[in-house]
Write an enzyme that holds these catalytic residues in place. Sequence first.
Site, PDB file in Angstrom:
ATOM      1  CE  LYS A   1      27.772  45.476  45.237  1.00 49.70           C
ATOM      2  NZ  LYS A   1      27.940  46.557  46.251  1.00 49.70           N
TER       3      LYS A   1
ATOM      4  CD  GLN B   1      32.002  51.110  41.613  1.00 47.54           C
ATOM      5  OE1 GLN B   1      32.487  52.038  42.237  1.00 47.54           O
ATOM      6  NE2 GLN B   1      32.411  49.865  41.786  1.00 47.54           N
TER       7      GLN B   1
ATOM      8  CE  LYS C   1      36.015  50.420  40.058  1.00 48.18           C
ATOM      9  NZ  LYS C   1      36.325  50.755  41.471  1.00 48.18           N
TER      10      LYS C   1
ATOM     11  CE  LYS D   1      32.600  54.640  45.304  1.00 47.09           C
ATOM     12  NZ  LYS D   1      33.468  53.527  44.856  1.00 47.09           N
TER      13      LYS D   1
ATOM     14  N   GLY E   1      31.310  49.300  50.893  1.00 45.93           N
ATOM     15  CA  GLY E   1      32.223  50.264  51.510  1.00 45.93           C
ATOM     16  C   GLY E   1      33.088  50.975  50.485  1.00 45.93           C
ATOM     17  CG  ASP E   2      35.179  54.168  48.124  1.00 51.07           C
ATOM     18  OD1 ASP E   2      35.363  53.469  47.119  1.00 51.07           O
ATOM     19  OD2 ASP E   2      35.790  55.243  48.306  1.00 51.07           O
TER      20      ASP E   2
ATOM     21  CB  THR F   1      39.960  46.084  46.593  1.00 48.54           C
ATOM     22  OG1 THR F   1      38.566  46.000  46.909  1.00 48.54           O
ATOM     23  CG2 THR F   1      40.181  47.177  45.571  1.00 48.54           C
TER      24      THR F   1
ATOM     25  CG  ASN G   1      39.898  46.794  52.326  1.00 48.33           C
ATOM     26  OD1 ASN G   1      39.901  46.722  51.102  1.00 48.33           O
ATOM     27  ND2 ASN G   1      39.554  45.781  53.091  1.00 48.33           N
TER      28      ASN G   1
ATOM     29  CB  SER H   1      30.580  43.479  45.920  1.00 48.69           C
ATOM     30  OG  SER H   1      31.184  44.177  46.977  1.00 48.69           O
TER      31      SER H   1
END
Length: 449
Positions: free
Chosen positions: A93, A114, A117, A129, A168-169, A213, A244, A381
Amino acid sequence: MTKIDEKLEPILAEVLRRNAGELEFHQAVIEVMESLGRVIAKKPHYADHALIERLCEPERQIIFRVPWVDDAGQVQINRGFRVQFNSALGPYKGGLRFHPSVNLGIIKFLGFEQIFKNALTGLPIGGGKGGSDFNPRGRSEGEIMRFCQSFMTELQRHLGEYTDVPAGDIGVGGREIGYLFGQFKRLTNRYEAGVLTGKGLVYGGSRARTEATGFGATYFVSSMLATRSMDFEGRKCVVSGSGNVATYTIEKIRQFGGIVIACSDSSGYIIDEDGIDLELLKEIKQVRRERISQYVQMKGAGARYVEDGSIWDVPCEVAMPSATQNELTGKDASTLVKNGVIAVGEGANMPCTPEAVRIFQGAGVLFGPGKAANAGGVATSALEMQQNASRDSWSFEKTEERLAGIMRNIHDNCAETAEEYGAPGDYVLGANIVGFERVAAAMTAFGVI
Ligand code: GLU
């Protein structure tokens, strides 16, 4: 640099050697290694069976060609990446980043962060990622759509709700996720809603995912402030970025009574002592997709645009770097400390350089690292995946309440673990150890794979 435990030194040396030149990846690994000495001193079995070596080696790395045709009829080529780093706790993820700076090292640093996290969220998600060196700036709607379709045409064979779930990123928002999902659905002939997150509400998205976020990072800082009996009320804050993460950080700080006086884009920053006008910022960035320099012209009196300067020169009590990696240097950290900063929460991934982190921690500034502070996005998410799996759709209130609870847990787990390991208030250590122990326990259970 904190001394690396002597058992870990050769492991780190080997990671640096075989990933030569990938500086951001090195930086992310070194930071975690600095924390792990204390873990293996207490629990030496975590260094057995090359567990740490395996953790630093992605399970799978995919690099592919992305050809597409621009509006002038010219064929363009970009490079696509997906690093499926670790699936001990769940399907890979993590987001997709479209930015010209993207290369394998950047995606590996993001994928590595990630893992920890996602483990910190307590939800069943592994770490990955992806992205591309595609530059969306100045591209038309048609070009963005064709790029996303070509990107997904290749990536789709590696995805699935039980395999790998991108989101997204930087450079990938709701519009891009829509094109990516449409192409996935078309190619596979499956309405597999849980294969992507950050989707639009009408086709399986979650309420509060867009805000998550920034809202989550603000909750995290609020919890840090509470440990010193403080809150946001009346405090001057600076939030870098204007995408964002920054936008919804500004919104939540305002709800908490703080005043955000500056934000930025890659060309410069704006200062508005009245507090950034959020509606105007959203109009410029989200509707018109323009640069923040526009803010000053549209707002008129009171606001100022500074080209090329450092936003961290603006005095504030709370700083939330929410733009990109290594945007806040040791020099910036010294300036912030001199100007009386009390808390720093990383909205972006690894925005503070190692030197900056040392300066903040050395000066007793509350410092929330990105892998803890910005985990609200990926946590929500995972909530979107839950809703998709149960074919349900929750209210904004319910989703935000879950998010707030998750952020509180992350904060408390990091704080308690730092204390347990003899470094009270060190959220970097706490986050690395909590994340590591969860992943390591699952990897140990699976044997050598
Ligand atoms: N790109 C975000 C992050 O850095 C979100 C990832 C996701 O939702 O999968 O955590």
